[in-house]
Design a protein around this motif. Sequence first.
Motif, PDB file in Angstrom:
ATOM      1  N   THR A  20       4.947 -19.032  -9.416  1.00 12.90           N
ATOM      2  CA  THR A  20       5.879 -20.417 -10.668  1.00 12.90           C
ATOM      3  C   THR A  20       5.997 -19.340 -11.526  1.00 12.90           C
ATOM      4  O   THR A  20       6.017 -19.485 -12.110  1.00 12.90           O
ATOM      5  CB  THR A  20       4.773 -21.443 -10.118  1.00 12.90           C
ATOM      6  OG1 THR A  20       5.110 -22.010  -8.502  1.00 12.90           O
ATOM      7  CG2 THR A  20       5.523 -22.424 -11.283  1.00 12.90           C
ATOM      8  N   GLY A  36      12.727 -23.541  -6.849  1.00 17.22           N
ATOM      9  CA  GLY A  36      11.556 -23.230  -5.769  1.00 17.22           C
ATOM     10  C   GLY A  36      11.867 -23.952  -4.831  1.00 17.22           C
ATOM     11  O   GLY A  36      12.502 -24.620  -4.182  1.00 17.22           O
ATOM     12  N   PHE A  77       5.014 -26.331  -9.193  1.00 21.32           N
ATOM     13  CA  PHE A  77       6.557 -25.556 -10.524  1.00 21.32           C
ATOM     14  C   PHE A  77       6.939 -26.752 -11.112  1.00 21.32           C
ATOM     15  O   PHE A  77       7.807 -25.965 -12.038  1.00 21.32           O
ATOM     16  CB  PHE A  77       7.355 -25.776  -8.781  1.00 21.32           C
ATOM     17  CG  PHE A  77       8.926 -25.559  -8.876  1.00 21.32           C
ATOM     18  CD1 PHE A  77       8.928 -23.737  -9.077  1.00 21.32           C
ATOM     19  CD2 PHE A  77       9.686 -26.556  -9.128  1.00 21.32           C
ATOM     20  CE1 PHE A  77      10.422 -23.450  -9.484  1.00 21.32           C
ATOM     21  CE2 PHE A  77      11.403 -25.766  -9.157  1.00 21.32           C
ATOM     22  CZ  PHE A  77      11.490 -24.410  -9.771  1.00 21.32           C
ATOM     23  N   SER A  81       8.210 -25.194 -15.173  1.00 16.10           N
ATOM     24  CA  SER A  81       9.451 -25.402 -15.237  1.00 16.10           C
ATOM     25  C   SER A  81       9.741 -25.958 -16.198  1.00 16.10           C
ATOM     26  O   SER A  81      10.505 -25.760 -17.666  1.00 16.10           O
ATOM     27  CB  SER A  81      10.123 -25.935 -14.621  1.00 16.10           C
ATOM     28  OG  SER A  81      10.256 -24.412 -13.058  1.00 16.10           O
ATOM     29  N   TRP A  90      14.085 -27.967  -7.462  1.00 14.93           N
ATOM     30  CA  TRP A  90      13.295 -27.751  -6.385  1.00 14.93           C
ATOM     31  C   TRP A  90      14.342 -27.955  -4.813  1.00 14.93           C
ATOM     32  O   TRP A  90      14.777 -28.763  -4.783  1.00 14.93           O
ATOM     33  CB  TRP A  90      12.617 -29.007  -6.725  1.00 14.93           C
ATOM     34  CG  TRP A  90      11.307 -29.129  -5.543  1.00 14.93           C
ATOM     35  CD1 TRP A  90      11.243 -30.355  -4.358  1.00 14.93           C
ATOM     36  CD2 TRP A  90      10.385 -27.964  -4.612  1.00 14.93           C
ATOM     37  NE1 TRP A  90       9.879 -29.826  -3.081  1.00 14.93           N
ATOM     38  CE2 TRP A  90       9.769 -28.775  -3.593  1.00 14.93           C
ATOM     39  CE3 TRP A  90       9.334 -27.393  -5.707  1.00 14.93           C
ATOM     40  CZ2 TRP A  90       8.618 -28.018  -3.313  1.00 14.93           C
ATOM     41  CZ3 TRP A  90       8.682 -25.854  -5.149  1.00 14.93           C
ATOM     42  CH2 TRP A  90       8.375 -26.774  -3.662  1.00 14.93           C
TER      43      TRP A  90
END
Length: 279
Positions: A20, A36, A77, A81, A90
């Motif tokens: 990540t 992700g 993740f 972000s 995602w």
Amino acid sequence: MTYKTILGVLDNRKTAAQVTEFSVALAEQFSSHVIGVHCEAVAGLPLIAPMEIPDPVAVQAMQDIAHKESGVIEAIFAEASRREGVSSEWRNFVTSAGVVGSFTDSVRCADLVVVAQGESGSMSDNRTELEAALFESGRPVLLVPYILKAPRPIKRVLIAWNGSREVARATFDALPFLKQAESVEIFSVVDGEDADLSRSLPGAEIAATLSRHGVNVTVTRQDQAQLKAAAHIENRLSDQSIDLLVMGAYSHKRWWEVLFGGVTRTILDSMTALTLLSR
């Protein structure tokens, strides 16, 4: 050319934060959208003896464990972000039969795929299928070694050049990195007994092409002598403090097994630098 869609493969909790952080850092560097991806694989069905029928309690327990891990990885993740303010999304694929086609479809639509270095000798079925899907995707893959815990600027790049189609593609796939690097070295390992090669400088033409893109490039040739090509490359990575290695991935069932002609997975098992692979 640049990387506008970066896909990070977060296949387990152990490497999720690492992948990540590198994916998000690249998204910041290239003003990219980062995706992700996690494949929530359910293990084979446990059976109840002697009738050998699925055990619903055990199946549900395994599904709950896999789903919980997916939630943890998604949170890692999402937090990174959000913290860095990058455009992101995602995707979680649930399957009981390994990596599905939708995962491959996502990979094929990315400019660059970021994945953690695999663990030699301990490949799960899911990881094996995942890497096979990456191999078939046709997209450049950036491998992050265990020892790199945090992103750092890519200043020095080494291209392991042997003139093949695979390394030519990898070189051009790496162009956004090459143009931003302080120095790029075209490095070839040749057989000193080959008279034709002894009179030439492998990599000179690709160096000229890269220079037209504004890349600060040099060409180096190393006689193979008694060392294998992998050993020469490893030594060069260490001696020159290389940040990124660019290589071609060859057409074998498992792309990590045989690279750069006679260069085995030794390089990937002892990675010290980010490694970009294409085929």
